[in-house]
Design a protein around this motif. Sequence first.
Motif, PDB file in Angstrom:
ATOM      1  N   PHE A   8      72.487 -27.911  -4.158  1.00  0.00           N
ATOM      2  CA  PHE A   8      72.280 -27.916  -5.726  1.00  0.00           C
ATOM      3  C   PHE A   8      70.658 -28.887  -5.131  1.00  0.00           C
ATOM      4  N   SER A   9      70.065 -29.436  -5.690  1.00  0.00           N
ATOM      5  CA  SER A   9      69.526 -30.252  -6.104  1.00  0.00           C
ATOM      6  C   SER A   9      68.274 -30.457  -7.360  1.00  0.00           C
ATOM      7  N   GLY A  11      66.658 -33.232  -8.053  1.00  0.00           N
ATOM      8  CA  GLY A  11      64.698 -34.450  -8.029  1.00  0.00           C
ATOM      9  C   GLY A  11      64.627 -34.632  -6.753  1.00  0.00           C
ATOM     10  N   THR A  14      69.272 -33.730  -2.122  1.00  0.00           N
ATOM     11  CA  THR A  14      69.722 -32.997  -1.602  1.00  0.00           C
ATOM     12  C   THR A  14      69.076 -32.042  -0.642  1.00  0.00           C
ATOM     13  N   LYS A  15      68.157 -31.232  -1.449  1.00  0.00           N
ATOM     14  CA  LYS A  15      67.098 -29.709  -0.688  1.00  0.00           C
ATOM     15  C   LYS A  15      67.247 -31.111   0.725  1.00  0.00           C
ATOM     16  N   PRO A  57      74.052 -33.579  -4.645  1.00  0.00           N
ATOM     17  CA  PRO A  57      74.928 -34.588  -5.220  1.00  0.00           C
ATOM     18  C   PRO A  57      75.795 -35.654  -6.479  1.00  0.00           C
ATOM     19  N   THR A  58      75.670 -36.971  -5.860  1.00  0.00           N
ATOM     20  CA  THR A  58      76.391 -37.552  -6.980  1.00  0.00           C
ATOM     21  C   THR A  58      76.789 -37.893  -8.136  1.00  0.00           C
ATOM     22  N   TYR A  59      77.727 -36.888  -9.133  1.00  0.00           N
ATOM     23  CA  TYR A  59      77.036 -37.167 -10.703  1.00  0.00           C
ATOM     24  C   TYR A  59      78.766 -37.873 -10.853  1.00  0.00           C
ATOM     25  N   THR A  89      74.961 -36.380  -1.643  1.00  0.00           N
ATOM     26  CA  THR A  89      73.421 -37.711  -1.620  1.00  0.00           C
ATOM     27  C   THR A  89      74.173 -38.673  -3.610  1.00  0.00           C
ATOM     28  N   ALA A  90      73.550 -40.011  -3.134  1.00  0.00           N
ATOM     29  CA  ALA A  90      74.090 -40.775  -4.012  1.00  0.00           C
ATOM     30  C   ALA A  90      73.200 -41.787  -4.389  1.00  0.00           C
ATOM     31  N   ASP A  91      72.785 -41.986  -4.794  1.00  0.00           N
ATOM     32  CA  ASP A  91      71.984 -43.483  -5.317  1.00  0.00           C
ATOM     33  C   ASP A  91      72.437 -44.564  -4.967  1.00  0.00           C
ATOM     34  N   TYR A  92      73.530 -44.959  -4.856  1.00  0.00           N
ATOM     35  CA  TYR A  92      74.460 -46.340  -4.330  1.00  0.00           C
ATOM     36  C   TYR A  92      75.052 -45.402  -3.049  1.00  0.00           C
TER      37      TYR A  92
HETATM   38  C1  FMN Z   1      73.407 -37.355 -14.916  1.00  0.00           C
HETATM   39  C2  FMN Z   1      74.027 -37.775 -12.918  1.00  0.00           C
HETATM   40  C3  FMN Z   1      75.056 -39.100 -12.567  1.00  0.00           C
HETATM   41  C4  FMN Z   1      74.743 -39.690 -11.632  1.00  0.00           C
HETATM   42  N1  FMN Z   1      75.868 -40.117 -10.867  1.00  0.00           N
HETATM   43  C5  FMN Z   1      75.895 -41.540  -9.548  1.00  0.00           C
HETATM   44  C6  FMN Z   1      76.811 -41.792  -9.122  1.00  0.00           C
HETATM   45  O1  FMN Z   1      77.343 -41.279 -10.479  1.00  0.00           O
HETATM   46  N2  FMN Z   1      76.550 -42.560  -8.260  1.00  0.00           N
HETATM   47  C7  FMN Z   1      75.578 -42.885  -7.128  1.00  0.00           C
HETATM   48  O2  FMN Z   1      75.629 -43.263  -6.492  1.00  0.00           O
HETATM   49  N3  FMN Z   1      74.550 -41.666  -8.385  1.00  0.00           N
HETATM   50  C8  FMN Z   1      74.221 -41.393  -9.076  1.00  0.00           C
HETATM   51  N4  FMN Z   1      73.710 -40.452  -9.603  1.00  0.00           N
HETATM   52  C9  FMN Z   1      72.256 -40.476  -8.289  1.00  0.00           C
HETATM   53  C10 FMN Z   1      71.994 -39.229  -8.058  1.00  0.00           C
HETATM   54  O3  FMN Z   1      73.157 -38.895  -7.604  1.00  0.00           O
HETATM   55  C11 FMN Z   1      70.861 -39.305  -6.785  1.00  0.00           C
HETATM   56  O4  FMN Z   1      69.951 -39.817  -7.107  1.00  0.00           O
HETATM   57  C12 FMN Z   1      71.092 -37.829  -6.042  1.00  0.00           C
HETATM   58  O5  FMN Z   1      70.441 -37.747  -4.898  1.00  0.00           O
HETATM   59  C13 FMN Z   1      70.314 -36.722  -6.745  1.00  0.00           C
HETATM   60  O6  FMN Z   1      69.988 -35.984  -6.061  1.00  0.00           O
HETATM   61  P1  FMN Z   1      68.663 -34.834  -6.278  1.00  0.00           P
HETATM   62  O7  FMN Z   1      67.294 -35.529  -5.984  1.00  0.00           O
HETATM   63  O8  FMN Z   1      68.614 -33.140  -4.665  1.00  0.00           O
HETATM   64  O9  FMN Z   1      68.878 -34.225  -7.182  1.00  0.00           O
HETATM   65  C14 FMN Z   1      73.912 -39.625 -10.839  1.00  0.00           C
HETATM   66  C15 FMN Z   1      73.068 -38.649 -11.319  1.00  0.00           C
HETATM   67  C16 FMN Z   1      72.920 -38.150 -12.154  1.00  0.00           C
HETATM   68  C17 FMN Z   1      71.148 -36.962 -13.375  1.00  0.00           C
END
Ligand code: FMN
Length: 165
Positions: A8-9, A11, A14-15, A57-59, A89-92
């Motif tokens: 699933f992606s 943004g 993850t893709k 992605p990590t949510y 994937t994750a932001d941090y």
């Molecule tokens: C609802 C939501 C919750 C998120 N929670 C986290 C989190 O807990 N930790 C983190 O590192 N990133 C978090 N993120 C950032 C995403 O995990 C990150 O941007 C990811 O790469 C998005 O993947 P995508 O671009 O494939 O959709 C969150 C993003 C969203 C939209």
Amino acid sequence: MKAAVLYFSKGGHTKKMAEAVAEGMRMVAGVQAEIFPLDSIDAEFLKESKAVVFGTPTYYANTCWQVKKWFDESWETDLSGKLGGAFATADYAQGGADVALQTVLSHLLVKGMLVYSGGSALGQPYIHLGPVCSKETFEQSRPLYVTFGERIAQKAQELFAKQKS
Ligand SMILES: Cc1cc2nc3c(=O)[nH]c(=O)nc-3n(C[C@H](O)[C@H](O)[C@H](O)COP(=O)(O)O)c2cc1C
């Protein structure tokens, strides 16, 4: 031998990681790898795949709800006996991606899959639960995601190459 990367992606991160994992799978001779977003899976390709890897992605320090929903609703999708793995994937770096990975790996066990990452057994680069991409490090860590795909496909070849699809 077919191998599928399901993800699933929203943004695109993850893709991009899914594409790198599939690239690594294709480095193994005889492996045909394709990526599919969860809402657009080729059921026949998935059925024939010997390895199926999931990207999330990590949510909120766990897998995203879309991946959880897919597992909750996919009880008719038989993945038993296939090699499985996960990436996130994750932001941090400290954002909880390891928990997201563990959640996905638990679902793979419930599905009856053979769960694999390579672990530390294959040496550097160590990949314990599965590779994690944080937004600051995507490009520099891309070779790791390729290596992960290659390791998954190599293990699937070892396990299944003599079987018909
Ligand atoms: C609802 C939501 C919750 C998120 N929670 C986290 C989190 O807990 N930790 C983190 O590192 N990133 C978090 N993120 C950032 C995403 O995990 C990150 O941007 C990811 O790469 C998005 O993947 P995508 O671009 O494939 O959709 C969150 C993003 C969203 C939209």
